[in-house]
Design a protein around this motif. Structure first.
Motif, mmCIF file in Angstrom:
data_model
loop_
_atom_site.group_PDB
_atom_site.id
_atom_site.type_symbol
_atom_site.label_atom_id
_atom_site.label_comp_id
_atom_site.label_asym_id
_atom_site.label_seq_id
_atom_site.Cartn_x
_atom_site.Cartn_y
_atom_site.Cartn_z
ATOM 1 N N TYR A 71 -33.881 84.580 95.528
ATOM 2 C CA TYR A 71 -33.206 85.632 94.655
ATOM 3 C C TYR A 71 -32.153 85.155 93.849
ATOM 4 C CZ TYR A 71 -36.400 88.520 97.132
ATOM 5 O OH TYR A 71 -37.608 89.050 97.733
ATOM 6 N N THR A 72 -31.494 84.169 94.690
ATOM 7 C CA THR A 72 -30.264 83.241 93.994
ATOM 8 C C THR A 72 -30.876 82.592 92.526
ATOM 9 O OG1 THR A 72 -29.177 83.200 96.009
ATOM 10 C CG2 THR A 72 -28.610 81.685 94.368
ATOM 11 N N LYS A 73 -31.924 81.963 93.067
ATOM 12 C CA LYS A 73 -32.502 81.203 91.775
ATOM 13 C C LYS A 73 -32.928 82.031 90.744
ATOM 14 C CE LYS A 73 -31.734 77.127 93.583
ATOM 15 N NZ LYS A 73 -30.694 76.490 92.873
ATOM 16 N N ALA A 74 -33.624 83.274 91.116
ATOM 17 C CA ALA A 74 -33.942 84.156 90.155
ATOM 18 C C ALA A 74 -32.640 84.501 89.289
ATOM 19 C CB ALA A 74 -34.592 85.579 90.769
ATOM 20 N N ARG A 75 -31.794 84.805 89.693
ATOM 21 C CA ARG A 75 -30.500 85.112 88.885
ATOM 22 C C ARG A 75 -29.998 83.977 88.189
ATOM 23 N NH1 ARG A 75 -29.346 88.084 93.797
ATOM 24 N NH2 ARG A 75 -28.274 86.652 94.556
ATOM 25 N N GLU A 76 -30.430 82.848 88.406
ATOM 26 C CA GLU A 76 -29.844 81.565 87.586
ATOM 27 C C GLU A 76 -30.671 81.774 86.415
ATOM 28 O OE1 GLU A 76 -29.726 78.506 90.197
ATOM 29 O OE2 GLU A 76 -28.053 79.297 91.576
ATOM 30 N N VAL A 77 -31.936 82.112 86.121
ATOM 31 C CA VAL A 77 -32.601 81.876 84.796
ATOM 32 C C VAL A 77 -32.181 83.116 84.019
ATOM 33 C CG1 VAL A 77 -34.931 81.934 84.207
ATOM 34 C CG2 VAL A 77 -34.374 81.049 86.404
ATOM 35 N N PRO A 100 -29.569 73.312 95.944
ATOM 36 C CA PRO A 100 -28.730 73.755 94.810
ATOM 37 C C PRO A 100 -28.952 73.290 93.559
ATOM 38 C CG PRO A 100 -27.485 72.575 96.691
ATOM 39 C CD PRO A 100 -28.838 72.528 97.195
ATOM 40 N N ALA A 101 -29.786 72.222 93.426
ATOM 41 C CA ALA A 101 -30.034 71.671 92.027
ATOM 42 C C ALA A 101 -31.569 71.998 91.727
ATOM 43 C CB ALA A 101 -29.887 70.180 92.001
ATOM 44 N N PHE A 102 -32.409 72.656 92.329
ATOM 45 C CA PHE A 102 -33.765 72.798 92.345
ATOM 46 C C PHE A 102 -34.276 74.222 92.495
ATOM 47 C CE2 PHE A 102 -38.246 72.311 93.557
ATOM 48 C CZ PHE A 102 -38.738 71.866 92.514
ATOM 49 N N ALA A 103 -34.784 74.857 91.131
ATOM 50 C CA ALA A 103 -35.134 76.226 91.174
ATOM 51 C C ALA A 103 -36.384 76.519 92.091
ATOM 52 C CB ALA A 103 -35.107 76.786 89.786
ATOM 53 N N GLN A 107 -34.088 71.060 82.580
ATOM 54 C CA GLN A 107 -33.904 69.719 83.051
ATOM 55 C C GLN A 107 -32.568 69.592 83.694
ATOM 56 O OE1 GLN A 107 -36.414 67.623 82.363
ATOM 57 N NE2 GLN A 107 -35.586 65.777 83.601
ATOM 58 N N ASP A 108 -31.657 70.226 83.189
ATOM 59 C CA ASP A 108 -30.200 69.960 83.732
ATOM 60 C C ASP A 108 -29.709 71.066 84.561
ATOM 61 O OD1 ASP A 108 -30.221 68.027 81.662
ATOM 62 O OD2 ASP A 108 -28.971 69.094 80.224
ATOM 63 N N GLU A 109 -30.451 72.146 84.888
ATOM 64 C CA GLU A 109 -29.635 73.082 85.410
ATOM 65 C C GLU A 109 -30.802 73.661 86.711
ATOM 66 O OE1 GLU A 109 -28.029 76.298 83.515
ATOM 67 O OE2 GLU A 109 -27.067 75.055 81.656
ATOM 68 N N HIS A 110 -32.101 73.333 86.271
ATOM 69 C CA HIS A 110 -32.936 74.125 87.331
ATOM 70 C C HIS A 110 -33.931 72.838 87.992
ATOM 71 C CE1 HIS A 110 -31.835 77.892 85.746
ATOM 72 N NE2 HIS A 110 -32.235 77.754 84.410
ATOM 73 N N GLY A 111 -33.653 71.604 87.694
ATOM 74 C CA GLY A 111 -33.945 70.531 88.245
ATOM 75 C C GLY A 111 -35.549 70.206 87.959
ATOM 76 N N LEU A 112 -35.823 70.388 86.840
ATOM 77 C CA LEU A 112 -37.297 69.999 86.362
ATOM 78 C C LEU A 112 -37.786 68.750 86.847
ATOM 79 C CD1 LEU A 112 -39.881 71.036 84.870
ATOM 80 C CD2 LEU A 112 -38.939 70.396 82.905
ATOM 81 N N GLY A 113 -36.952 67.661 86.640
ATOM 82 C CA GLY A 113 -37.121 66.433 87.053
ATOM 83 C C GLY A 113 -37.361 66.178 88.462
#
Length: 256
Positions: A109-115, A166-169, A200-206
């Motif tokens: 739910y934390t990650k959901a709010r970050e999108v 912390p860096a990966f959604a 890439q920069d905030e949700h850790g796609l890489g």
């Protein structure tokens, strides 16, 4: 086929620790693992904690690991196991245990709010949106998600590396970013939000190395890797490294 007695090992404990407990329990024709857990509560261990709601594979509440594989207990039929097989039920490994089979999935739910949410196009009111059916069908697949978080649990980036959280959604929310990025009416870019860049920069796609483990456990059959994550990676790479895209972005800035 008549009923039989099965051997279950169920994890019992809390944040302070715990372990597997053995149970012999009756199994009847047509039952699922959640039925057996309920029978254990009713007959042997009334204080067993388990989260569930619909028992129809649509709420995502009864996620657990059955013989080490993330599954919905209400959608895992007892008939897929041999009668003499020991069935082990444990909580989702990627998230902190609250008690027994219940885990704290607040990370999701934390990650959901970050999108950032969908940005409506300017000058278009509710009921006035128009899209090609092809675009509707493409995003509709992702909207089947019931947020069981099995994909989040099985993703080794989250599962095996607590320091990555912390860096990966995770696949569920990278899929959400992909859905919004491919939405033809999303006007985020007009407001300065580049969803490919934030992926890439905030949700850790890489961090994602497309092993497809998330797709394999999805109870809704969503092709998370092939239809969301890989296309999002391709668009992010195009944006960052394609010289024509880079030149176009520079020209566009000067024109403004």
């Amino acid at each position: 086929m008549s009923g039989y007695t099965a051997h279950f090992k169920v994890w019992r404990g809390d944040v302070g620790g715990g372990g597997l407990e053995d149970f012999k329990v009756e199994v009847n024709d047509g039952e699922v693992v959640l039925d057996i857990i309920h029978r254990l509560q009713a007959t042997q261990t009334p204080d067993l904690a388990v989260r569930w709601n619909c028992k129809a594979g649509k709420c995502g509440s009864c996620s657990a690991e059955i013989n080490g594989r993330p599954r919905l207990m209400c959608m895992t039929r007892m008939s897929v196991f041999d009668r003499d097989e020991t069935i082990t039920v444990t909580p989702l490994r990627a998230f902190p245990v609250v008690r027994d089979l219940v885990t704290d999935v607040g990370f999701n739910y934390t990650k959901a709010r970050e999108v950032p949410s969908f940005v409506p196009p300017e000058g278009v009111g509710p009921g006035e949106y128009r899209m090609m059916q092809e675009d509707v069908d493409r995003s509709q697949e992702f909207r089947k998600c019931i947020e069981c978080f099995l994909c989040q649990d099985t993703c080794h980036v989250v599962r095996d590396h607590e320091e990555n959280k912390p860096a990966f959604a995770g696949p569920r929310f990278l899929m959400r970013v992909a859905e919004l990025d491919m939405h033809p009416l999303d006007a985020a870019a007009e407001g300065g939000l580049d969803r490919k860049k934030t992926a890439q920069d905030e949700h850790g796609l890489g961090y994602c190395n497309i092993t497809k483990c998330c797709t394999e456990v999805c109870p809704e059959g969503i092709k998370i890797t092939d239809n969301a994550l890989i296309p999002l990676k391709e668009r992010a790479v195009d944006r960052k490294y394609d010289p024509l895209v880079w030149l176009g972005s520079k020209i566009g800035r000067r024109a403004r």
